[in-house]
Design an enzyme around this catalytic site. Structure first.
Site, PDB file in Angstrom:
ATOM      1  N   ARG A  78       3.694  -1.326   8.159  1.00  0.00           N
ATOM      2  CA  ARG A  78       2.299  -1.508   8.367  1.00  0.00           C
ATOM      3  C   ARG A  78       2.023  -0.429   7.714  1.00  0.00           C
ATOM      4  NH1 ARG A  78       5.015  -2.488  13.348  1.00  0.00           N
ATOM      5  NH2 ARG A  78       4.627  -4.599  14.600  1.00  0.00           N
ATOM      6  N   HIS A 136       8.532  -6.985  14.807  1.00  0.00           N
ATOM      7  CA  HIS A 136       7.854  -8.056  15.784  1.00  0.00           C
ATOM      8  C   HIS A 136       8.459  -7.926  17.143  1.00  0.00           C
ATOM      9  CE1 HIS A 136       5.677 -10.487  12.438  1.00  0.00           C
ATOM     10  NE2 HIS A 136       5.029  -9.273  12.841  1.00  0.00           N
ATOM     11  N   LYS A 196       4.701   0.437  16.648  1.00  0.00           N
ATOM     12  CA  LYS A 196       3.956   0.331  17.880  1.00  0.00           C
ATOM     13  C   LYS A 196       4.546   0.693  18.839  1.00  0.00           C
ATOM     14  CE  LYS A 196       0.907  -3.345  16.249  1.00  0.00           C
ATOM     15  NZ  LYS A 196       0.048  -5.033  16.435  1.00  0.00           N
ATOM     16  N   TYR A 219       5.345 -17.239   9.143  1.00  0.00           N
ATOM     17  CA  TYR A 219       5.603 -17.369   7.935  1.00  0.00           C
ATOM     18  C   TYR A 219       6.385 -18.544   7.308  1.00  0.00           C
ATOM     19  CZ  TYR A 219       4.063 -12.417   8.088  1.00  0.00           C
ATOM     20  OH  TYR A 219       3.513 -11.301   8.386  1.00  0.00           O
ATOM     21  N   HIS A 232      -2.074  -5.160   4.298  1.00  0.00           N
ATOM     22  CA  HIS A 232      -1.513  -6.189   5.236  1.00  0.00           C
ATOM     23  C   HIS A 232      -0.933  -7.552   4.405  1.00  0.00           C
ATOM     24  CE1 HIS A 232      -0.745  -6.703   9.280  1.00  0.00           C
ATOM     25  NE2 HIS A 232      -1.061  -7.799   9.413  1.00  0.00           N
ATOM     26  N   ARG A 290       2.357  -6.751   3.106  1.00  0.00           N
ATOM     27  CA  ARG A 290       3.299  -6.922   4.440  1.00  0.00           C
ATOM     28  C   ARG A 290       3.770  -8.326   4.505  1.00  0.00           C
ATOM     29  NH1 ARG A 290       5.210  -4.905   9.347  1.00  0.00           N
ATOM     30  NH2 ARG A 290       4.552  -5.951  11.181  1.00  0.00           N
TER      31      ARG A 290
END
Length: 323
Positions: free
Chosen positions: A151, A279, A175, A288, A253, A256
């Site tokens: 990110r 994730h 995160k 994806y 992004h 990414r």
């Protein structure tokens, strides 16, 4: 402070202190829950005695306001988290939000870039910048972003310590403070080593002038101490122009997304990609597979003999409505 406001504040404090939620996450929870609490107050109700039907009425109210499906889903998620917290903390004996089904989110395929477009961006980065130092830094930023799928916030705030010793892997803090290891490709390792050598030389000069050493790999004189997400966003647009890649398609992004899509297209396991991207749920990574399906479908429509024959019959266009 009202009792409802105290509930919301307690929940936000717990999210921040115990779960290490990111600042932007806390701010989003605060906005959504305060809107909810304001509506509850207008209805002459309070959070402690709200029923499932009341929460459903609030969602109807949000719909009537014209809020998007994604916004309504996010608000319901915040309400669910609040009442789960209240139940676990024994502020309530039940959870009135537990059985409510949300509107869901409209599935939008992430924009991505072709391998050729990424190659052009990587080739252009070392030639963009006013000084040798900027050009070297830009080359490193782009190489790391595509090699790791980080990110943008993770990339710009990388500590210098993570880059020491010609690492084969980088430790990334994602995160909620969760850490993960991401491998570096040989080109990314080379770009990183080149930038680190130049950065250390610049840092030595700065220290000689009385400036404090920066802990960040991509240091800046701004308040954050490192290159900001906004500056990198603008930088990647500038590089896309130099690379003759449509700037509207290029953001941190989309790089990414390109990382994940290209890995999947070349045979990588979905669970591995999930780990590399950080994730929490593999369902997030599964988007994806849909990107690849859309690309394969377009490929067939463009190159299959029957599709080509259909285009000739219809004057050159093959309808793909609804796809």
């Amino acid at each position: 402070m009202t009792r409802d406001a105290a509930w919301v504040d307690l929940f936000l404090e717990a999210q921040s202190a115990e779960l290490g939620a990111a600042k932007n996450t806390i701010l989003a929870y605060a906005r959504d829950l305060r809107d909810f609490a304001d509506w509850v107050k207008i209805q002459c109700l309070n959070l402690s005695n709200l029923m499932q039907s009341d929460i459903e009425s609030y969602l109807v109210h949000c719909d009537a306001q014209g809020l998007s499906r994604a916004t309504r889903a996010r608000r319901l998620s915040a309400i669910r988290q609040l009442y789960r917290f209240a139940f676990e903390e024994r502020l309530r004996a039940d959870n009135p939000a537990i059985r409510i089904k949300g509107p869901g989110k409209a599935q939008r395929l992430p924009k991505t870039l072709s391998e050729d477009e990424v190659s052009r961006l990587l080739d252009a980065a070392p030639n963009h910048g006013r000084t040798p130092s900027e050009r070297c830094r830009n080359a490193c930023l782009m190489a790391l972003l595509y090699a790791t799928g980080m990110r943008v916030s993770e990339l710009v705030s990388l500590p210098t310590a993570a880059a020491r010793g010609d690492p084969r892997m980088l430790l990334v803090r994602g995160k909620g403070g969760k850490e993960r290891m991401v491998p570096l490709s040989p080109p990314a390792r080379t770009a990183l080593a080149d930038w680190l050598a130049l950065r250390d030389a610049d840092e030595t000069v700065r220290r000689a002038k009385g400036h404090a050493a920066s802990p960040y790999l991509f240091a800046s004189s701004g308040a954050s101490g490192h290159l900001t997400r906004h500056r990198f966003y603008l930088l990647i647009k500038e590089i896309s122009v130099k690379a003759q890649v449509d700037p509207d398609k290029v953001t941190p992004h989309t790089l990414r997304h390109a990382f994940a899509t290209h890995l999947l297209a070349n045979g990588a396991d979905l669970r591995v990609i999930q780990t590399l991207l950080g994730h929490a749920d593999v369902a997030t990574t599964e988007i994806y597979t849909h990107v690849l399906e859309a690309r394969l479908q377009a490929l067939v429509l463009e190159h299959h003999p029957l599709a080509q024959a259909a285009r000739r019959k219809t004057g050159g266009n093959t309808s793909s409505d609804g796809q």
